[in-house]
Design a protein around this motif. Sequence first.
Motif, mmCIF file in Angstrom:
data_model
loop_
_atom_site.group_PDB
_atom_site.id
_atom_site.type_symbol
_atom_site.label_atom_id
_atom_site.label_comp_id
_atom_site.label_asym_id
_atom_site.label_seq_id
_atom_site.Cartn_x
_atom_site.Cartn_y
_atom_site.Cartn_z
ATOM 1 N N GLU A 38 48.307 34.628 57.332
ATOM 2 C CA GLU A 38 47.093 34.603 58.153
ATOM 3 C C GLU A 38 46.173 35.727 57.684
ATOM 4 O OE1 GLU A 38 44.401 33.314 59.986
ATOM 5 O OE2 GLU A 38 46.137 32.149 60.577
ATOM 6 N N ASN A 39 44.918 35.666 58.084
ATOM 7 C CA ASN A 39 43.936 36.661 57.678
ATOM 8 C C ASN A 39 44.168 37.983 58.435
ATOM 9 O OD1 ASN A 39 41.445 38.223 57.889
ATOM 10 N ND2 ASN A 39 40.471 36.521 56.823
ATOM 11 N N PRO A 40 44.544 39.063 57.735
ATOM 12 C CA PRO A 40 44.837 40.318 58.424
ATOM 13 C C PRO A 40 43.610 40.959 59.090
ATOM 14 C CG PRO A 40 45.157 40.567 56.044
ATOM 15 C CD PRO A 40 44.830 39.130 56.304
ATOM 16 N N GLU A 41 42.414 40.735 58.529
ATOM 17 C CA GLU A 41 41.205 41.306 59.144
ATOM 18 C C GLU A 41 40.919 40.637 60.490
ATOM 19 O OE1 GLU A 41 41.192 40.286 55.844
ATOM 20 O OE2 GLU A 41 41.287 42.301 54.972
ATOM 21 N N GLN A 42 41.075 39.327 60.543
ATOM 22 C CA GLN A 42 40.883 38.623 61.820
ATOM 23 C C GLN A 42 41.943 39.059 62.829
ATOM 24 O OE1 GLN A 42 41.062 34.605 60.095
ATOM 25 N NE2 GLN A 42 39.105 34.186 61.118
ATOM 26 N N ALA A 43 43.172 39.193 62.375
ATOM 27 C CA ALA A 43 44.262 39.605 63.261
ATOM 28 C C ALA A 43 43.997 41.000 63.821
ATOM 29 C CB ALA A 43 45.595 39.570 62.509
ATOM 30 N N GLU A 44 43.556 41.912 62.970
ATOM 31 C CA GLU A 44 43.281 43.271 63.445
ATOM 32 C C GLU A 44 42.111 43.280 64.429
ATOM 33 O OE1 GLU A 44 43.059 47.651 61.590
ATOM 34 O OE2 GLU A 44 41.339 46.362 61.064
ATOM 35 N N LEU A 45 41.060 42.541 64.139
ATOM 36 C CA LEU A 45 39.900 42.510 65.033
ATOM 37 C C LEU A 45 40.302 41.980 66.410
ATOM 38 C CD1 LEU A 45 36.888 42.846 65.589
ATOM 39 C CD2 LEU A 45 36.518 40.596 64.521
ATOM 40 N N ALA A 46 41.052 40.890 66.443
ATOM 41 C CA ALA A 46 41.503 40.350 67.731
ATOM 42 C C ALA A 46 42.393 41.361 68.451
ATOM 43 C CB ALA A 46 42.237 39.024 67.525
ATOM 44 N N ALA A 47 43.238 42.051 67.710
ATOM 45 C CA ALA A 47 44.132 43.044 68.315
ATOM 46 C C ALA A 47 43.355 44.224 68.890
ATOM 47 C CB ALA A 47 45.156 43.520 67.283
ATOM 48 N N ILE A 48 42.341 44.680 68.183
ATOM 49 C CA ILE A 48 41.521 45.793 68.691
ATOM 50 C C ILE A 48 40.947 45.439 70.056
ATOM 51 C CG2 ILE A 48 39.339 47.064 68.375
ATOM 52 C CD1 ILE A 48 39.879 46.869 65.302
#
Length: 190
Positions: A38-48
């Motif tokens: 999965e896209n790690p940038e999208q995952a991090e943004l959602a997590a933030i």
Amino acid sequence: MERDQMIESVKAQMPEKRWKHTEGVMATAVQLAVRFGENPEQAELAAILHDVAKYWPVDRMEKVLRDQKLAPELLSQDKNLWHAEVGAWVAEHEYGVTDTLVLDAIRFHTSGRLAMTRLDKVVCLADYMEPGRDFPGVDDIRRLSKDSLEQALLAGFDSTIQLLLKKGKAIFPLTIEARNGLIEELKTGG
């Protein structure tokens, strides 16, 4: 909004302990994203942003739900579910997030949903198993996450459902649908 500004803004809206949880979800979501393609940038943004509204007063969350006509079914459910829907709205309207995959991952990180996207699963699972989490079964969830996003998430939903049953609380229908959907995915291999 720049990442660092976003982090400072979100951090200011929660107690330090919840921010530590958010940092754990961020790191875990990136790891899971990489592991499962999965896209790690999208995952991090959602997590933030996943808990941005968690510590808002209940009346403030209710006002957003009512004024924006968001998920009216939530108003009759446990208020602990409200922050996810409100958080997705905040991410879009206050932080400028336009990526619907990210917004949905925020929206469904607590309840899950039928036909979860891989990003939904990554963020939801990261929320269950970040390093600061300590509850019966979390080590099994972490172990399962090494090989299967779906098996680990199913174990997470099972632990939540068991806890709610033990407390005599209602179970949000989307969580049941999410669990059943994962079982079907695992059965059919898809």
